[in-house]
Design a protein around this motif. Sequence first.
Motif, mmCIF file in Angstrom:
data_model
loop_
_atom_site.group_PDB
_atom_site.id
_atom_site.type_symbol
_atom_site.label_atom_id
_atom_site.label_comp_id
_atom_site.label_asym_id
_atom_site.label_seq_id
_atom_site.Cartn_x
_atom_site.Cartn_y
_atom_site.Cartn_z
ATOM 1 N N GLN A 1 -0.565 5.322 -10.379
ATOM 2 C CA GLN A 1 -1.489 4.185 -10.428
ATOM 3 C C GLN A 1 -2.265 4.137 -11.737
ATOM 4 O O GLN A 1 -2.459 5.155 -12.402
ATOM 5 C CB GLN A 1 -2.485 4.280 -9.259
ATOM 6 C CG GLN A 1 -1.806 4.195 -7.900
ATOM 7 C CD GLN A 1 -1.412 2.775 -7.542
ATOM 8 O OE1 GLN A 1 -2.205 2.027 -7.014
ATOM 9 N NE2 GLN A 1 -0.169 2.409 -7.817
ATOM 10 N N ALA B 1 -2.471 1.076 -4.400
ATOM 11 C CA ALA B 1 -3.198 1.881 -3.412
ATOM 12 C C ALA B 1 -4.507 1.217 -2.994
ATOM 13 O O ALA B 1 -5.029 1.482 -1.925
ATOM 14 C CB ALA B 1 -3.475 3.273 -3.982
ATOM 15 N N MET C 1 3.124 8.055 -5.858
ATOM 16 C CA MET C 1 2.582 6.774 -6.304
ATOM 17 C C MET C 1 1.898 7.024 -7.647
ATOM 18 O O MET C 1 1.077 7.944 -7.758
ATOM 19 C CB MET C 1 1.568 6.333 -5.248
ATOM 20 C CG MET C 1 0.940 5.024 -5.472
ATOM 21 S SD MET C 1 1.586 3.880 -4.239
ATOM 22 C CE MET C 1 0.181 2.860 -3.965
ATOM 23 N N ASP D 1 0.836 -1.205 0.000
ATOM 24 C CA ASP D 1 0.000 0.000 0.000
ATOM 25 C C ASP D 1 0.878 1.266 0.000
ATOM 26 O O ASP D 1 2.112 1.186 0.070
ATOM 27 C CB ASP D 1 -0.983 -0.018 1.174
ATOM 28 C CG ASP D 1 -0.266 0.010 2.516
ATOM 29 O OD1 ASP D 1 0.965 0.253 2.546
ATOM 30 O OD2 ASP D 1 -0.925 -0.243 3.540
ATOM 31 N N GLU D 2 0.216 2.418 -0.047
ATOM 32 C CA GLU D 2 0.966 3.660 -0.265
ATOM 33 C C GLU D 2 1.992 3.925 0.840
ATOM 34 O O GLU D 2 3.154 4.233 0.558
ATOM 35 C CB GLU D 2 -0.013 4.844 -0.404
ATOM 36 C CG GLU D 2 0.711 6.154 -0.604
ATOM 37 C CD GLU D 2 -0.099 7.180 -1.375
ATOM 38 O OE1 GLU D 2 -1.286 6.933 -1.654
ATOM 39 O OE2 GLU D 2 0.479 8.235 -1.685
ATOM 40 N N MET E 1 5.632 3.110 -7.157
ATOM 41 C CA MET E 1 5.933 4.222 -6.235
ATOM 42 C C MET E 1 7.367 4.620 -6.509
ATOM 43 O O MET E 1 8.233 3.754 -6.603
ATOM 44 C CB MET E 1 5.780 3.748 -4.788
ATOM 45 C CG MET E 1 6.415 4.620 -3.737
ATOM 46 S SD MET E 1 5.531 6.159 -3.433
ATOM 47 C CE MET E 1 4.284 5.640 -2.288
ATOM 48 N N ARG F 1 6.000 3.874 0.247
ATOM 49 C CA ARG F 1 6.795 5.087 0.474
ATOM 50 C C ARG F 1 7.949 4.776 1.427
ATOM 51 O O ARG F 1 9.089 5.187 1.199
ATOM 52 C CB ARG F 1 5.908 6.213 1.019
ATOM 53 C CG ARG F 1 6.675 7.491 1.255
ATOM 54 C CD ARG F 1 5.801 8.741 1.323
ATOM 55 N NE ARG F 1 5.420 9.221 0.021
ATOM 56 C CZ ARG F 1 4.168 9.286 -0.425
ATOM 57 N NH1 ARG F 1 3.177 8.914 0.344
ATOM 58 N NH2 ARG F 1 3.921 9.749 -1.634
#
Length: 277
Positions: A208, A187, A206, A161-162, A195, A166
């Motif tokens: 997408q 996401a 990010m 996930d984001e 990312m 990160r």
Amino acid sequence: MPTPRVAAIHDMSGFGRCSLTVAIPVLSAMGLQCCPVPTAFLSTHTGEFEGFTFLDMTDEMPAIAAHWNTLGLHFQSIYSGFLGSERQIHIVEDFIRTFHRKDTIVVVDPVMGDHGAVYKTYTPAMCAGMAHLAAQADVITPNLTEAALLLNVPYHTLSADEAGCRAIVERLSLDGRRSVVLTGASASPELTGAMYFDAKSGSSAMIQTSRVPGWFFGTGDVFASVLTGALVRGDSLDDATRQAVDFIRLCAERTVEQNLPLREGVDFEPLLKHLIR
Ligand code: PXL
């Protein structure tokens, strides 16, 4: 302006659309001259095929570099991927030292595995060496499996996930000195992409697109080749990542329509026109 040159250090797998059989057409379509340094010749890639041949090209590589050096060749990019032996780590590092100029973009795709598993021909020493080689890069393009190997943490501890992605790109950035483009960043379940951390701007983002259900071979190689081509064309890391993410979505959509066996890779050839400027 002379056509920019990319030295592409990857294996050549005769069937299955990965590595040089992807890098050469993609970079050519993007208006760049691709100069291959084959790390091995295989009859097919090593995923979902049994009985593939494997001709190790380790001894040939320094001879290729030595000849090119006598020709005074320069490269706007040095782009490495799947390696065939542990010794090749040092050979690629030497290659970078020999041919690197102020304007050379070094892209290391730290090809080692996918979906939490290491590829059949990779040893633990090769994985450790890949981290060493990746330290020479301006940009690295790991997937989540390769990120776990580079960070030396178990795959299941990483999250796609984001926030998770990160944290990964920042940890892999060598204190902000190296750009990182992590593939497989997602996401939400309907979205996928990448990312990035951009060492030039210090920013991360990010990128997408809609997820095409399924799983596809060779997308990492298509992704890194489009990204490298776009960077050499002078595009920003943000723009290059967007181009690579969008092209992979087109490839995945077409491959699903064709109903091809997954191990044949993505059906990218009829889509190369989208990369031509
Ligand atoms: O797509 C990465 C890759 C490159 N080269 C070879 C491979 C693979 C993945 O399986 O087997 C030979």
